[in-house]
Scaffold this active site. Structure first.
Site, PDB file in Angstrom:
ATOM      1  N   LYS A   1       0.806  -1.227   0.000  1.00  0.00           N
ATOM      2  CA  LYS A   1       0.000   0.000   0.000  1.00  0.00           C
ATOM      3  C   LYS A   1       0.832   1.268   0.000  1.00  0.00           C
ATOM      4  O   LYS A   1       0.359   2.309  -0.415  1.00  0.00           O
ATOM      5  CB  LYS A   1      -0.935  -0.006   1.211  1.00  0.00           C
TER       6      LYS A   1
ATOM      7  N   ARG B   1      -5.740   0.751  17.738  1.00  0.00           N
ATOM      8  CA  ARG B   1      -6.376   0.802  16.425  1.00  0.00           C
ATOM      9  C   ARG B   1      -7.248  -0.449  16.370  1.00  0.00           C
ATOM     10  O   ARG B   1      -8.059  -0.649  17.268  1.00  0.00           O
ATOM     11  CB  ARG B   1      -5.350   0.935  15.290  1.00  0.00           C
TER      12      ARG B   1
HETATM   13  C1  LIG Z   1       0.213  -0.877   6.850  1.00  0.00           C
HETATM   14  C2  LIG Z   1       0.085  -2.126   7.610  1.00  0.00           C
HETATM   15  C3  LIG Z   1       1.212  -2.955   7.752  1.00  0.00           C
HETATM   16  C4  LIG Z   1       2.587  -2.599   7.240  1.00  0.00           C
HETATM   17  O1  LIG Z   1       3.176  -1.600   8.048  1.00  0.00           O
HETATM   18  P1  LIG Z   1       4.687  -1.125   7.817  1.00  0.00           P
HETATM   19  O2  LIG Z   1       4.974  -0.284   8.993  1.00  0.00           O
HETATM   20  O3  LIG Z   1       4.703  -0.377   6.532  1.00  0.00           O
HETATM   21  O4  LIG Z   1       5.524  -2.349   7.753  1.00  0.00           O
HETATM   22  C5  LIG Z   1       1.048  -4.165   8.413  1.00  0.00           C
HETATM   23  N1  LIG Z   1      -0.156  -4.511   8.931  1.00  0.00           N
HETATM   24  C6  LIG Z   1      -1.250  -3.733   8.843  1.00  0.00           C
HETATM   25  C7  LIG Z   1      -2.526  -4.175   9.438  1.00  0.00           C
HETATM   26  C8  LIG Z   1      -1.155  -2.510   8.183  1.00  0.00           C
HETATM   27  O5  LIG Z   1      -2.237  -1.721   8.093  1.00  0.00           O
END
Ligand SMILES: *Cc1c(COP(=O)(O)O)cnc(C)c1O
Length: 356
Positions: free
Chosen positions: A35, A128
């Site tokens: 993403k 969250r």
């Molecule tokens: C964005 C996201 C990640 C990845 O996070 P990074 O800090 O970019 O490695 C992993 N798990 C969830 C649920 C996320 O929303």
């Protein structure tokens, strides 16, 4: 066409190999999170040929782009009930915390004659997503309900940290996740295939040998893209922080004073800025703005350039101290932190070129 994002695929490959080696060295499967760069198709091709296990994204539109992939696809953001049909179609697994939504996924899966895998998210204090870890009854009740659903498989449980609450993963808090998994396994006499121990903020535990043994999956975005672990913002050995470089063009270069003249109100974004008096300075305006980057998370590669401010389409720089004699039409290069990379790859106004 400027502004453009230059993506060095050799450096991306280096980071991918290093992350994969680290994550697999502790017996974890790997979700690469796409993403942060809007699921760029050239990087996708590289991931497709790699040894990663899952392509993971928060947006179903991005997972849809991976139609025909050999990898499994995971939806990271909790599903909207309204997109259940698409999620079952384009994701093999999704992260969940709400029974109403999980039941919608079950219905959609039945219609499509599929089994949809879910991870039940547990909140260890970051606040969250997830069922709060202290509410054991709520967790066990959710599992009981999920196990009744014929077209949903409880693949495991997971946690996300360092996103809202900035809580750092440690052996102690991740051990709570493992305890919860064991409790579920005992009570329901089942085996959970996956205990997913977080994102790039969990990477620091690998080197310290502090990741609990039963954690068997990590979901990695930023560490792969920008080469840093995100708990203490340390660069990881042998990874690059400049796989992505933004190039933008100077459209005005003038010597002016540094403090605006007249009574000041609010800027283009409703903030009341404070202006540092730098005296008379050489100011460059470049053709990129807050629509394309987060000006607080953009780093000029020329160390003697300072970013003064930005509006939607303009970035204003102080180039007074630079050793380069910039002129209108010159290109200024920047490294990007996560929020800038996110915007630059989402903006329709930023083109991309690749170093292969
Ligand atoms: C964005 C996201 C990640 C990845 O996070 P990074 O800090 O970019 O490695 C992993 N798990 C969830 C649920 C996320 O929303």
């Amino acid at each position: 066409m400027y502004p453009q994002l230059v993506i060095d695929l050799n450096k991306v490959k280096n980071n991918l190999d290093k992350i994969s080696e680290m994550v697999k060295s502790v017996g974890c499967s790997l979700m690469i999170v796409t993403k942060g760069y809007c699921a760029d198709v050239e990087i996708y091709k590289m991931l497709e040929e790699s040894d990663i296990d899952f392509l993971a994204d928060s947006r179903i539109q991005n997972l849809k782009k991976y139609e025909g992939t050999k990898k499994q696809r995971a939806l990271l953001r909790l599903p909207m009930g309204s997109e259940a049909e698409e999620i079952v179609r384009y994701a093999d697994l999704s992260l969940n915390s709400e029974l109403v939504t999980i039941k919608k996924l079950d219905d959609a899966a039945r219609k499509q004659n599929k089994i949809h895998n879910i991870l039940l998210m547990i909140d260890l204090g970051d606040l969250r997503e997830g069922i709060f870890y202290k509410n054991e009854d709520e967790i066990l009740n959710a599992v009981e309900e999920i196990l009744k659903l014929e077209n949903i498989k409880l693949h495991g449980i997971g946690v996300n940290l360092t996103c809202y609450g900035a809580v750092i993963p440690k052996n102690e808090n991740l051990s709570i996740l493992v305890d919860i998994a064991e409790k579920i396994e005992q009570k329901f006499d089942i085996k959970l295939d996956m205990i997913s121990g977080g994102n790039s903020s969990s990477v620091h535990l690998i080197d310290k040998n502090e990741l609990p043994k039963k954690i068997n999956n990590l979901r990695i975005g930023e560490a792969f893209l920008l080469g840093d672990e995100t708990s203490y913002s340390q660069m990881l050995d042998g990874l690059y922080d400049d796989c992505f470089v933004l190039e933008a063009e100077i459209i005005e270069l003038k010597v002016k004073q540094s403090v605006p003249i007249g009574e000041t109100g609010v800027d283009a974004f409703g903030n009341k800025p404070v202006y540092e008096d730098r005296g008379i300075i050489k100011r460059a305006i470049i053709a990129v703005g807050r629509q394309d980057v987060d000006s607080d998370n953009l780093h000029p590669i020329d160390p003697k350039i300072d970013i003064l401010g930005a509006s939607s389409d303009h970035l204003i720089l102080d180039v007074t101290k630079s050793d380069n004699e910039y002129k209108v039409g010159d290109i200024i290069n920047f490294k990007l932190s996560y929020s800038s990379l996110l915007r630059a790859t989402t903006s329709a106004y930023v083109s991309r070129t690749y170093i292969k």
